[in-house]
Scaffold this motif. Sequence first.
Motif, short mmCIF file in Angstrom:
data_model
loop_
_atom_site.label_atom_id
_atom_site.label_comp_id
_atom_site.label_asym_id
_atom_site.label_seq_id
_atom_site.Cartn_x
_atom_site.Cartn_y
_atom_site.Cartn_z
N ALA A 69 8.81 -11.31 6.82
CA ALA A 69 7.30 -11.11 5.96
C ALA A 69 7.59 -12.29 5.03
N ALA A 102 -0.13 -11.03 -2.22
CA ALA A 102 -0.02 -9.56 -1.16
C ALA A 102 -1.08 -8.97 -1.01
N ARG A 119 -2.75 -2.93 3.10
CA ARG A 119 -3.59 -2.86 4.17
C ARG A 119 -4.06 -1.60 4.57
N THR A 142 -0.70 0.67 1.82
CA THR A 142 -0.25 0.02 0.75
C THR A 142 -0.21 -1.16 1.04
N TRP A 143 0.04 -1.57 -0.96
CA TRP A 143 0.93 -2.68 -0.81
C TRP A 143 1.62 -3.35 -0.02
N GLU A 144 1.63 -4.91 -0.06
CA GLU A 144 3.17 -5.14 0.82
C GLU A 144 2.74 -6.38 0.69
N MET A 153 3.78 -1.70 -5.15
CA MET A 153 4.22 -1.64 -4.50
C MET A 153 5.07 -0.50 -3.94
N TYR A 174 9.11 -1.91 -0.27
CA TYR A 174 8.63 -3.62 -0.40
C TYR A 174 8.86 -4.04 -1.65
N ARG A 222 11.44 -6.43 -1.81
CA ARG A 222 12.03 -7.53 -0.69
C ARG A 222 11.85 -8.50 -1.46
#
Length: 156
Positions: A23, A35, A38, A43-45, A124, A128, A131
Amino acid sequence: MLLYMSSSHSESRSTPLHSVSVAGAVVRDDGRVLAIQRADNGTWEPPGGVLELAEPIENGLRREIYEETGVKATVEHLSGVYKNMTRGIVALVFRCRPEETATALSEETTAVAWLTPAEVSDRMSEVYAVRVLDALRPGAGPHVRSHDGQRLIADE
């Protein structure tokens, strides 16, 4: 599904394999971070995905970022290693910088945005957000953390 592979032909025990994902914490000069939302679960990632078998790590990372966001990025450094203990997935997260900032949607994303650190924390999930926030910490890292898919697991 766990896959097993014997480490030698004469050995009767098998060793579980891990999936490796990458990522990118792609950070603009103003501190905003790329960001995605999905398409499959909302989800936000940070952008990323599973490495292909014969793919070098940084090439896979740049490919995933571009496929999901339309942004070409330069990889700066490894900022963290995160293991999902439940699913056996090891994620390598790299701090990156964008070569351009215009974004595009893909079939994998319903939204692409440049978020502030506060927005990262709001949108997030913990596993996530950490990170991205780890990648924003100057001079600290790479971080090594474990989680259960939802929450971080404290080191023992």
